[in-house]
Design a protein around this motif. Structure first.
Motif, PDB file in Angstrom:
ATOM      1  N   LEU A 198       0.815  -1.205   0.000  1.00 20.33           N
ATOM      2  CA  LEU A 198       0.000   0.000   0.000  1.00 20.33           C
ATOM      3  C   LEU A 198       0.857   1.269   0.000  1.00 20.33           C
ATOM      4  N   LYS A 199       1.967   1.234   0.717  1.00 25.09           N
ATOM      5  CA  LYS A 199       2.824   2.413   0.814  1.00 25.09           C
ATOM      6  C   LYS A 199       3.672   2.622  -0.436  1.00 25.09           C
ATOM      7  N   GLU A 200       3.904   1.560  -1.190  1.00 23.39           N
ATOM      8  CA  GLU A 200       4.752   1.671  -2.374  1.00 23.39           C
ATOM      9  C   GLU A 200       3.966   1.996  -3.637  1.00 23.39           C
ATOM     10  N   THR A 201       2.640   1.872  -3.588  1.00 25.76           N
ATOM     11  CA  THR A 201       1.813   2.151  -4.761  1.00 25.76           C
ATOM     12  C   THR A 201       0.725   3.162  -4.421  1.00 25.76           C
ATOM     13  N   LYS A 202       0.086   3.700  -5.452  1.00 27.43           N
ATOM     14  CA  LYS A 202      -0.952   4.707  -5.267  1.00 27.43           C
ATOM     15  C   LYS A 202      -2.354   4.171  -5.523  1.00 27.43           C
ATOM     16  N   GLN A 203      -2.484   2.879  -5.718  1.00 26.58           N
ATOM     17  CA  GLN A 203      -3.798   2.300  -5.949  1.00 26.58           C
ATOM     18  C   GLN A 203      -4.652   2.402  -4.695  1.00 26.58           C
ATOM     19  N   SER A 204      -5.971   2.530  -4.884  1.00 24.51           N
ATOM     20  CA  SER A 204      -6.882   2.679  -3.751  1.00 24.51           C
ATOM     21  C   SER A 204      -6.967   1.390  -2.947  1.00 24.51           C
ATOM     22  N   VAL A 205      -7.372   1.535  -1.695  1.00 27.47           N
ATOM     23  CA  VAL A 205      -7.524   0.375  -0.824  1.00 27.47           C
ATOM     24  C   VAL A 205      -8.583  -0.570  -1.368  1.00 27.47           C
ATOM     25  N   TRP A 206      -9.643  -0.011  -1.973  1.00 31.71           N
ATOM     26  CA  TRP A 206     -10.738  -0.848  -2.494  1.00 31.71           C
ATOM     27  C   TRP A 206     -10.266  -1.694  -3.664  1.00 31.71           C
ATOM     28  N   ILE A 207      -9.416  -1.117  -4.554  1.00 34.08           N
ATOM     29  CA  ILE A 207      -8.856  -1.887  -5.668  1.00 34.08           C
ATOM     30  C   ILE A 207      -7.976  -3.013  -5.144  1.00 34.08           C
ATOM     31  N   ARG A 208      -7.162  -2.701  -4.134  1.00 36.12           N
ATOM     32  CA  ARG A 208      -6.311  -3.719  -3.535  1.00 36.12           C
ATOM     33  C   ARG A 208      -7.140  -4.831  -2.894  1.00 36.12           C
ATOM     34  N   ASN A 209      -8.278  -4.472  -2.289  1.00 35.31           N
ATOM     35  CA  ASN A 209      -9.147  -5.486  -1.692  1.00 35.31           C
ATOM     36  C   ASN A 209      -9.788  -6.369  -2.757  1.00 35.31           C
ATOM     37  N   ILE A 210     -10.092  -5.794  -3.920  1.00 37.74           N
ATOM     38  CA  ILE A 210     -10.635  -6.599  -5.026  1.00 37.74           C
ATOM     39  C   ILE A 210      -9.588  -7.607  -5.482  1.00 37.74           C
ATOM     40  N   GLN A 211      -8.341  -7.147  -5.598  1.00 39.80           N
ATOM     41  CA  GLN A 211      -7.257  -8.053  -5.989  1.00 39.80           C
ATOM     42  C   GLN A 211      -7.045  -9.145  -4.949  1.00 39.80           C
ATOM     43  N   LEU A 212      -7.082  -8.764  -3.669  1.00 44.23           N
ATOM     44  CA  LEU A 212      -6.959  -9.745  -2.593  1.00 44.23           C
ATOM     45  C   LEU A 212      -8.082 -10.773  -2.654  1.00 44.23           C
TER      46      LEU A 212
END
Length: 300
Positions: A198-212
């Motif tokens: 999360l700290k190394e990229t600018k993608q939103s938390v919601w996008i990261r949760n979709i990927q997870l």
């Protein structure tokens, strides 16, 4: 507005954590006719619900435009395969952790589970020091020592432990303890790894949760096929599901969203206070309502 969202997210975190532990413990020890629901399928359904919720949140952030939603999902997920693949590691670990949570609460009372699971604070601190190069002060290390001491006292055998273990309806306390300890290490590593991403990229938390959730669903389905394939083919994917099961699944899906909101609007210190309050509430409800936890004293 941000202050209101901060305390709202923390309040929901307390409710979610307490409710999930208690309802999951109750659902796994409740004796009913017919087959009991499979924890492996519950993990998969929770991941799918989390994906749907995150897509709705991205849709809302894109001003309720389907075209904008499609563009964001395409640009941030499909067009960045390497960024998406980074989430495969924590996703697989989180899937393992969620399954271990069911195992632990099938073998431990809610209060003992809650306290022992706080060892994840220690593992998180150790992984933060090693992976994120964070520095902890004297008081922070002292707090971790106090935490370890508290967990040791919770697990210390008492004269009535043998009688209590016989009354547990779901098996061995040792199995539950091993499941919690494994979950502590997996939670610590996956949490710090996710924070690093999360700290190394600018993608939103919601996008990261979709990927997870995407990778979590795949790993979860693999677990269903490997461990419960025969039972699913015999009694169906949703065998044993009832209203209580769906409450557990929804609460587990809510957990991923709440943690994301806490990361966004609050901080880890306030999150720790919220978790502590959840432990107190779980202990009180476990003692007065579930009646599967009896505080002991040195006189025993």
């Amino acid at each position: 507005m941000s202050a209101n969202l901060k305390y709202l997210s923390l309040g929901i975190l307390v409710f979610q954590t307490t409710s999930l532990v208690l309802t999951m413990r109750y659902s796994r020890t409740l004796k009913e006719e017919g087959p009991r629901y499979l924890s492996s399928t519950a993990v998969v359904v929770a991941e799918l619900l989390k994906i749907m919720a995150c897509i709705l949140l991205v849709y809302k952030d894109s001003k309720c435009s389907l075209r904008a939603l499609n563009r964001i999902l395409h640009d941030e997920i499909l067009n960045k395969p390497m960024e998406t693949l980074k989430l495969a590691i924590p996703s697989g670990i989180y899937t393992l952790q969620n399954n271990l949570l069911y195992v632990a609460l099938s073998n431990l009372d809610a209060a003992t589970y809650q306290v022992t699971y706080q060892l994840k604070i220690l593992t998180t601190a150790l992984f933060s020091v090693s992976m994120l190069s964070k520095k902890l002060g004297v008081y922070q290390w002292l707090s971790l020592v106090i935490l370890m001491t508290g967990v040791a006292f919770v697990q210390w055998p008492s004269d009535s432990q043998e009688l209590d273990s016989k009354e547990l309806s779901a098996g061995s306390q040792f199995v539950g303890l091993m499941a919690v300890l494994t979950a502590c290490f997996s939670s610590g590593f996956a949490g710090v790894y996710f924070e690093k991403i999360l700290k190394e990229t600018k993608q939103s938390v919601w996008i990261r949760n979709i990927q997870l959730g995407f990778f979590g669903s795949i790993f979860g389905l693999m677990g269903v096929y490997i461990y419960d394939g025969e039972l699913v083919s015999k009694n169906g994917f949703f065998q044993g599901y009832n209203r209580l099961t769906w409450i557990v699944v929804v609460l587990q899906a809510l957990g991923g969203l709440v943690i994301a909101a806490v990361i966004k609007y609050a901080d880890n210190i306030l999150k720790g206070f919220a978790t502590s309050l959840s432990i107190i509430l779980s202990t009180l409800i476990s003692y007065f309502w579930l009646q599967d936890f009896v505080p002991t004293s040195r006189k025993e």
